[in-house]
Design a protein around this motif. Structure first.
Motif, PDB file in Angstrom:
ATOM      1  N   UNK A 124      57.677  83.579 -40.018  1.00  0.00           N
ATOM      2  CA  UNK A 124      59.021  83.125 -40.361  1.00  0.00           C
ATOM      3  C   UNK A 124      59.031  81.938 -41.307  1.00  0.00           C
ATOM      4  N   UNK A 125      60.232  81.443 -41.530  1.00  0.00           N
ATOM      5  CA  UNK A 125      60.433  80.352 -42.472  1.00  0.00           C
ATOM      6  C   UNK A 125      59.949  79.011 -41.931  1.00  0.00           C
ATOM      7  N   UNK A 126      60.141  78.764 -40.627  1.00  0.00           N
ATOM      8  CA  UNK A 126      59.922  77.417 -40.096  1.00  0.00           C
ATOM      9  C   UNK A 126      59.032  77.351 -38.848  1.00  0.00           C
ATOM     10  N   UNK A 127      58.025  78.182 -38.678  1.00  0.00           N
ATOM     11  CA  UNK A 127      57.233  78.099 -37.440  1.00  0.00           C
ATOM     12  C   UNK A 127      56.377  76.838 -37.339  1.00  0.00           C
ATOM     13  N   UNK A 128      56.124  76.144 -38.470  1.00  0.00           N
ATOM     14  CA  UNK A 128      55.305  74.932 -38.466  1.00  0.00           C
ATOM     15  C   UNK A 128      56.140  73.699 -38.782  1.00  0.00           C
TER      16      UNK A 128
END
Length: 315
Positions: A124-128
């Motif tokens: 996904x776009x923001x997993x980190x």
């Protein structure tokens, strides 16, 4: 739970029953996250893998976002706190009731029960995005294609699969650019492995030549001993070099050449698989699938390196 505590809790329990191996694949829209994650799940087997997309944690549907001052890339457009909570639960072997966002219709759908299997692959776009989410993973990857290539991929996908016009996609790309720079690209700096699919710089291959890959292997995790493997393999297919990271520190870079004939690449893939000492049959035929019958040898070797990390972490 604070990020240090989740690390300590996971550290006390090795991967295995009750404690899945967690992999994160982060990147901008249409960077190739789903293609990469599908190719990892297939050889492992559906009974062993749970795949989720954290874009399901959007707060607003597509119609609602038209009237907002930010896009889906902004943390304010996502239930980040719930995502953090759910990743912690999955990382400790517990089920979640995950929200669902339908990318085809742009609407929020009925939540679904998700139970972690032996391997959990999160894309996904923001997993980190936060320290807490990063603490939930054993391996973290950032996909970093050149921006012109990513935009081509996004235009093709959004016009063919999501009902957008070309001008709409161009407008959305421009609208998203500030937030991409502010929230998506900074995740590159915290990934264990950065993968970049692109033509080889300075090499003039004919149109249609498959993209090559450069894998930046950061020392935050232990990577396979590729030097010994490559010493016995065809250097036309891949080689290691010493590169400089964004912070100026030296880092190993694995170069996988897409222009090498498939037969040569498959020999190298089989050699890597056998020399890594992993159990089971060679997954070569399942790797590198781009869909529609197309295949990428550079993608196959990238997936092979990540399979090594998943299987050795679980072992």
């Amino acid at each position: 739970m604070p990020h240090k505590l989740i690390r300590m809790q996971r550290g006390r329990h090795q991967a295995g029953p009750g404690r899945p191996t967690m992999l994160a694949i982060a990147g901008d829209s249409a960077a190739g996250k789903t293609t990469l994650s599908k190719g990892l799940a297939n050889p492992l087997g559906p009974e062993r893998v749970t795949r989720i997309c954290v874009d399901d944690y959007h707060r607003y549907d597509r119609q609602e976002r038209k009237n907002l001052p930010f896009t889906a890339l902004h943390p304010e457009c996502n239930y980040v706190e719930i995502m953090e909570q759910h990743l912690q639960l999955l990382a400790t072997g517990q089920p979640i009731l995950k929200p669902v966002y339908d990318h085809d219709t742009g609407q929020l759908a009925r939540p679904e029960l998700v139970e972690p299997r032996e391997f959990v692959i999160v894309e996904g776009l923001l997993p980190l995005h936060s320290r807490l989410t990063r603490a939930c993973f054993d391996i973290t990857v950032y996909l970093d294609p050149p921006e012109d290539i990513r935009r081509q991929w996004k235009i093709k996908r959004d016009t063919q699969k999501r009902g957008y016009g070309v001008e709409q996609v161009h407008a959305e790309l421009e609208r998203r650019e500030p937030e991409s720079a502010a929230f998506i690209r900074p995740q590159r700096a915290v990934a264990d492995l950065v993968a970049r699919f692109a033509p080889v710089a300075g090499r003039y291959d004919p149109p249609g030549t498959p993209l090559s890959a450069e894998l930046m292997l950061r020392p935050t995790i232990r990577h396979p001993d590729l030097r010994r493997i490559l010493a016995e393999s065809d250097q036309r297919a891949l080689h290691l070099s010493l590169a400089r990271d964004e912070d100026g520190l030296p880092v190993d870079a694995l170069h996988v050449h897409g222009y090498v004939p498939r037969e040569e690449s498959r020999v190298v893939q089989k050699a890597i698989w056998s020399r890594l000492g992993l159990e089971g049959g060679e997954p070569v035929e399942m790797l590198g699938d781009l869909g529609n019958g197309d295949r990428s040898e550079a993608l196959a070797i990238t997936q092979l390196v990540l399979l090594y990390h998943l299987l050795t972490a679980a072992r």
